[in-house]
Every structure is written in C-alpha cells, then in structure tokens.
Design an enzyme around this catalytic site. Structure first.
Site, PDB file in Angstrom:
ATOM      1  N   TYR A  12      50.532  50.200  62.876  1.00 52.30           N
ATOM      2  CA  TYR A  12      49.677  49.082  63.277  1.00 52.30           C
ATOM      3  C   TYR A  12      49.900  47.828  62.425  1.00 52.30           C
ATOM      4  O   TYR A  12      49.312  46.799  62.672  1.00 52.30           O
ATOM      5  CB  TYR A  12      48.202  49.505  63.132  1.00 52.30           C
ATOM      6  CG  TYR A  12      47.856  49.959  61.731  1.00 52.30           C
ATOM      7  CD1 TYR A  12      47.511  49.022  60.746  1.00 52.30           C
ATOM      8  CD2 TYR A  12      47.922  51.299  61.367  1.00 52.30           C
ATOM      9  CE1 TYR A  12      47.235  49.438  59.450  1.00 52.30           C
ATOM     10  CE2 TYR A  12      47.643  51.714  60.073  1.00 52.30           C
ATOM     11  CZ  TYR A  12      47.297  50.777  59.120  1.00 52.30           C
ATOM     12  OH  TYR A  12      47.037  51.169  57.842  1.00 52.30           O
ATOM     13  N   GLY A  13      50.762  47.949  61.389  1.00 50.43           N
ATOM     14  CA  GLY A  13      50.887  46.833  60.447  1.00 50.43           C
ATOM     15  C   GLY A  13      52.307  46.374  60.231  1.00 50.43           C
ATOM     16  O   GLY A  13      53.018  46.016  61.169  1.00 50.43           O
ATOM     17  N   THR A  14      52.746  46.423  58.974  1.00 53.42           N
ATOM     18  CA  THR A  14      54.047  45.843  58.615  1.00 53.42           C
ATOM     19  C   THR A  14      55.235  46.648  59.128  1.00 53.42           C
ATOM     20  O   THR A  14      56.371  46.182  59.047  1.00 53.42           O
ATOM     21  CB  THR A  14      54.177  45.700  57.093  1.00 53.42           C
ATOM     22  OG1 THR A  14      54.114  47.000  56.495  1.00 53.42           O
ATOM     23  CG2 THR A  14      53.056  44.837  56.522  1.00 53.42           C
ATOM     24  N   LEU A  15      54.986  47.846  59.664  1.00 52.84           N
ATOM     25  CA  LEU A  15      56.100  48.637  60.210  1.00 52.84           C
ATOM     26  C   LEU A  15      56.405  48.275  61.661  1.00 52.84           C
ATOM     27  O   LEU A  15      57.409  48.706  62.215  1.00 52.84           O
ATOM     28  CB  LEU A  15      55.788  50.140  60.121  1.00 52.84           C
ATOM     29  CG  LEU A  15      55.944  50.768  58.733  1.00 52.84           C
ATOM     30  CD1 LEU A  15      55.292  52.139  58.692  1.00 52.84           C
ATOM     31  CD2 LEU A  15      57.420  50.881  58.357  1.00 52.84           C
ATOM     32  N   GLU A  87      54.320  54.236  52.059  1.00 49.97           N
ATOM     33  CA  GLU A  87      52.868  54.081  52.157  1.00 49.97           C
ATOM     34  C   GLU A  87      52.118  54.580  50.924  1.00 49.97           C
ATOM     35  O   GLU A  87      50.892  54.509  50.866  1.00 49.97           O
ATOM     36  CB  GLU A  87      52.350  54.818  53.403  1.00 49.97           C
ATOM     37  CG  GLU A  87      53.022  54.396  54.707  1.00 49.97           C
ATOM     38  CD  GLU A  87      52.675  52.968  55.145  1.00 49.97           C
ATOM     39  OE1 GLU A  87      51.881  52.308  54.453  1.00 49.97           O
ATOM     40  OE2 GLU A  87      53.181  52.530  56.185  1.00 49.97           O
TER      41      GLU A  87
END
Length: 175
Positions: A12-15, A87
């Site tokens: 949901y983010g920087t990936l 992570e």
C-alpha cells in the site's frame, strides 16, 4: 513459482509501482520471485498514515480509517525474506499480518471475491499511538504526492533510528 511457495502480499506504500521502493519488487519479478496480480482494496477499513520521513504505516485497527487501495503480489519464500528485511520485521518496525482484500468493483461482498493476503502493518508497539498522534485522520491511498515526501534510509541523518524517533514522536505531548 511452486504452489506452496506462494505468499500473497498486499502493498500500500513505497513498494507500489511508481514509488521509491518498487525497484525491490521489480528485482523479485525479474527473478520470478514475485508476480503482480493487480489493484486491490482492503475489505475492511484501516488507518493509513505517514510518520517520520514520510514513511507510510497501515495500522492494525480494522473499522477505523478507510478502505485502503493498493496492489497485490504473489511472492516466493525467498522474495518474502527480502521484503521482511526491508520492512524491519526483526527490529519490530513492521509486522506482517493477514488482511482481506477485494477487487475494486466487487461492491457486493460475494465471498468468492475476497482474498486472504498479508500486509506489513506498523508494529503494535507504536501503531495505535501513532494513529492517535496523527489525530485519527487516515488516507485511503498512499499517492504520488505522498511518495515525494518519503526519505530513503540512505538519505536520513546518520545514526538515526526510526524506531527511537517514532517512540519520541508518539510519546510527546500534542501542545
């Protein structure tokens, strides 16, 4: 990828594609350790906030926040090790937990549309306090503009410990 070797991961983010850490998934895709499945949305609402250095955190408090939009990947065991490393699973930065996701247009909650995946949530040691600190105001998506504010680990101050800094941040008074 062997069947038993497959882990469904909701990012949901920087990936996500077009974000700062997507290169890692690209690497995994090139070695057949990850496959992009498609856009998905969480079945339940969750808080999604950004913390220090523009780092996005999904918080394990379903029913608060909004339904979150992200991407679903199938990842090999080897790929999972790489993601867990990024992570900070071992240092209690994030924890990988089950999450139900649906396809965007699947408004009628047919059970066949629900997929059980895993996502990286803010570690419970600070997650809920971070949500309170951010005024319980969550986003539904980590967007391009949010991504611009993300500071990669190598660009952070020397000796910075994100965990210590988060602890200081969530413990400080709001005045």
């Amino acid at each position: 990828m062997g069947g038993s070797n497959k882990n469904l991961i909701f990012v949901y983010g920087t990936l996500k594609r077009n974000h700062r850490n997507h290169f890692l998934l690209e690497d995994l895709i090139s070695t057949n350790d990850a496959v992009y499945i498609g856009q998905r949305t969480t079945r339940l609402q969750y808080p999604l906030v950004t913390g220090l250095y523009g780092i996005p955190y999904l918080i394990n408090k379903s029913g608060s926040g909004q339904k979150i939009r992200g991407e679903l990947y199938s990842v090999s065991k080897r790929g999972l090790v790489r993601l867990d490393e990024l992570e900070g699973i071992k240092v209690n930065h994030y924890e990988r937990l089950p999450i139900e996701v649906i396809e965007e247009d699947d408004e009628e909650e047919e059970s066949n549309g629900v997929v059980l995946a895993e996502a990286y949530f803010a570690h419970f040691g600070f997650g809920e306090r971070l949500w309170e600190k951010k005024g319980k105001c969550g986003m539904c998506e980590f967007g391009e503009n949010d991504g611009v504010l993300y500071v990669r680990p190598k660009d952070r101050p020397m000796f910075s410990s994100v965990l210590d800094e988060i602890e200081t941040f969530v413990s400080s008074s709001n005045d």
